[in-house]
Design an enzyme around this catalytic site. Sequence first.
Site, mmCIF file in Angstrom:
data_model
loop_
_atom_site.group_PDB
_atom_site.id
_atom_site.type_symbol
_atom_site.label_atom_id
_atom_site.label_comp_id
_atom_site.label_asym_id
_atom_site.label_seq_id
_atom_site.Cartn_x
_atom_site.Cartn_y
_atom_site.Cartn_z
ATOM 1 N N VAL A 134 0.866 -1.193 0.000
ATOM 2 C CA VAL A 134 0.000 0.000 0.000
ATOM 3 C C VAL A 134 0.897 1.235 0.000
ATOM 4 O O VAL A 134 1.780 1.336 0.847
ATOM 5 C CB VAL A 134 -0.865 0.058 1.298
ATOM 6 N N HIS A 135 0.713 2.138 -0.964
ATOM 7 C CA HIS A 135 1.487 3.387 -0.871
ATOM 8 C C HIS A 135 0.815 4.593 -1.522
ATOM 9 O O HIS A 135 1.310 5.705 -1.404
ATOM 10 C CB HIS A 135 2.882 3.215 -1.492
#
Length: 359
Positions: A207-208
């Site tokens: 996740v980013h």
Amino acid sequence: MKLLTIVGARPQIIKAAALSRAVAAVGQGRVVEHLLHTGQHYDHSLSGRFFDELGVPRPDFNLGVGSGPHGWQTARMLEGVEQILLGNHYDGVVVYGDTNSTLAGALAASKLHLPLFHIEAGLRSHNMAMPEEVNRVVADRLASLLFAPTAEACTNLRREGYVENTIVESGDVMYDNALHFSAMAEQAPSLATSLGLEHKRFVLATVHRDFNTDTPERLRAIVAALEEVDRHFMPVVMPLHPRTKDRLGSYQPRITAVLQPVGYLEMLQLERHAHVVVTDSGGVQKEAYFLATPSVILRPETEWTEIVAAGAAKLVDADPKAIVDACQTLQQPSPASTNLYGDGHAAEKIIAKIIAFAQ
Ligand code: UD1
Ligand code: UDP
């Protein structure tokens, strides 16, 4: 011909590996490539390690720009790239993808009337709230040659009125890399085994994206879903982008393994051996597809629509129930009958076209 290739973020260093190999193979004697690193990513785990691991030549220039708000970061890059372009002679500039480094490189090159070559042109989320959409639309508009990785990307460009002889359906340099490095990845010591994970019996998560990390309720929902998957379905392993680490603060997700960002070969291993990949990354969803692992996409839309159309990925946004359901129900995709991302020689085609353009 003297080319300046601009990189800044992790995936761009990885993409540059494919082009540097092609310069050595196809462009030998005809192309000299210099590499400029903006310094957008600077931690060894997001930057330096990939030069060593993938054999990318060390950058000729590093602007050391670092992290900051969009305008500040892009402005420092723009100023720095312009200085390098003014102080040296280049016949063209190569930019990749859709980061702030891409935008700065595209603006600097076009203001100096240098040919601009955009690799990964034509991708669209049709969501202008994404900084990446703004960056890629501008880079496409300024490019002399638009290297589109997929048929869909070409269609987008035609729909927007781009002149036919500026569009090149090249295939995807990320696919070149996945093919080039996958045997090496399988021979490397297994990270999954060292973590006690079994083949196809774990979930890999990354996740980013800013809209996931910087909206607390979205980040909470995603982490809660991953914790539930870990508790009731399969162990979850998550290499953590520093942005996400920062936004999580002192919160430790209750999943089997939260890791530092891993190397490219380790990532290919994890993507291949995972049961399913949960991600908001463009590169990771594609690599999962290349390696026949389904992916659960933590976004309402994707630029890589063909993976969803092929049934190999599901868009779930940040809906915890949809995330958990998709992890449990997505099936391993059957190998694609047509190659959606080229033939593994995109970078060679790109270099050949750039040479022809300059003649
Ligand atoms: C950037 C790109 C995104 C791409 C991603 C790849 C933009 C607008 N975004 O997002 O399109 O998918 O790279 O990974 O260009 N940080 C560190 N160490 C580093 C780099 C960053 O700790 O080496 C932290 C900083 O707190 C920084 C944050 O991560 O503020 C975000 O970094 P930034 O480069 O602005 O954006 P990414 O989220 O990495
Ligand atoms: N990647 C990696 N280590 C990690 C996470 C990702 O090597 O811990 C690689 C991944 O294999 C892919 C690229 O980084 O090649 C994707 O980059 P990222 O997810 O940062 O950005 P995006 O593709 O979304 O722009």
